[in-house]
Motif scaffolding. Structure first.
Motif, short mmCIF file in Angstrom:
data_model
loop_
_atom_site.label_atom_id
_atom_site.label_comp_id
_atom_site.label_asym_id
_atom_site.label_seq_id
_atom_site.Cartn_x
_atom_site.Cartn_y
_atom_site.Cartn_z
N GLY A 1 2.22 1.78 -3.58
CA GLY A 1 1.06 2.16 -4.42
C GLY A 1 0.63 3.68 -3.85
N ALA A 2 0.77 4.15 -2.76
CA ALA A 2 0.30 5.43 -2.50
C ALA A 2 1.16 6.55 -2.97
N ALA B 1 6.35 11.89 -0.62
CA ALA B 1 5.57 12.55 -1.59
C ALA B 1 6.05 13.88 -1.86
N ARG C 1 7.37 14.45 -5.51
CA ARG C 1 6.44 14.89 -6.47
C ARG C 1 6.52 16.44 -6.80
N SER D 1 0.81 -1.27 -0.03
CA SER D 1 -0.07 0.13 0.16
C SER D 1 1.00 1.36 0.11
N LEU E 1 2.81 6.20 -5.66
CA LEU E 1 2.58 6.34 -6.92
C LEU E 1 1.60 6.80 -7.32
N ARG E 2 0.44 6.93 -6.42
CA ARG E 2 -0.93 7.42 -6.88
C ARG E 2 -1.32 7.89 -5.51
N PRO E 3 -1.07 8.83 -5.26
CA PRO E 3 -1.29 9.47 -3.69
C PRO E 3 -3.02 9.83 -3.93
N ALA E 4 -3.34 9.91 -5.00
CA ALA E 4 -5.08 10.24 -5.08
C ALA E 4 -5.93 9.05 -4.51
N ARG E 5 -5.24 7.79 -4.50
CA ARG E 5 -5.95 6.58 -3.95
C ARG E 5 -6.16 6.70 -2.74
#
Length: 245
Positions: A31-32, A172, A175, A28, A34-38
């Motif tokens: 994944g978070a 993050a 980013r 998780s 790579l895709r913090p909007a999830r």
């Protein structure tokens, strides 16, 4: 399973053994990043890495009269809360919250449920932290872009000690472009440390009892230091247009 350790403790509970929980935490977290909007991935990281901190937060709430009442009554923040706040007086905390949610077309009902915390009361504690997050955006005047979220996560780490909030800031921030990352590190993270240390315990504010209060008065009462105004390119660009049918 026959072993009582792995029986569900509340409706959304997903009991895991330590190896499974560690795997969920690692996957998780990857994944978070790579895709913090999830939101579901972010939530899973928070639950699987923060369970050892939650008893401390719960005990802190128990020692505070307002926090103890919150634990006893277990208020929830839902879309009905937003509707209620739309009727609050101009300039009030409730009106500010309703505008914040409406301008961004956010739904309070879309937050993922707690699944991986192996204690029913602690599951409520992390639910409460999750549900009052947007109240903190309003009180501290933080935008919901990556920059604003990281600044607020820094403050959350100071206030709660939840590892996920610190991990979010560490990971993050890359980013952001170099100039914005330097701005975060030199100005907004020091603000987060100062503001998080100075304010009332944010988990022990019964926000639902303050919707009619003037927003500025509420900030003064709870020693809230709003975030510094960001550069123009990082500011909120205005309400989102309505979704076309």
């Amino acid at each position: 399973m026959a072993d009582g350790r792995y029986m569900p403790l509340y409706p959304t509970h997903m009991p895991l053994n330590p190896i499974q929980k560690g795997a969920v935490a690692i996957l998780s977290a990857m994944g978070a990043l790579l895709r913090p909007a999830r939101a579901d991935l972010v939530a899973a990281v928070g639950e699987t890495t923060g369970e050892w901190v939650l008893p401390y937060i719960r005990d802190r709430m128990r020692r505070d009269p307002v926090g103890e009442r919150i634990l006893a009554e277990r208020p929830r923040v839902t879309d009905a809360t937003i509707e209620l706040c739309r009727g609050m007086p101009p300039g009030s905390f409730g009106a500010g919250y309703a505008k914040f949610m409406g301008d961004r077309r956010f739904s309070a009902d879309e937050r993922p449920p707690v699944r991986f915390v192996d204690d029913e009361e602690l599951a409520y504690v992390i639910t409460r932290a999750r549900e009052v997050h947007d109240f903190w955006h309003v009180l501290f005047d933080c935008h919901t872009n990556v920059f604003g979220e990281l600044a607020l996560k820094g403050l959350e780490f100071v206030q709660t000690g939840l590892p996920m909030t610190g991990l979010a800031v560490l990971g993050a921030q890359y980013r952001l472009n170099p100039a914005d990352r330097e701005l975060l590190q030199r100005h907004y993270l020091p603000w987060a440390l100062r503001a998080g240390s100075r304010s009332t315990d944010l988990m022990c504010i019964y926000y639902e009892q303050h919707f009619e209060d003037n927003l500025e008065d509420m900030r003064r009462e709870h020693r809230i230091i709003p975030a510094p105004p960001p550069p123009q390119h990082l500011r909120f660009k205005g309400p989102k247009p309505p979704v076309q049918a």
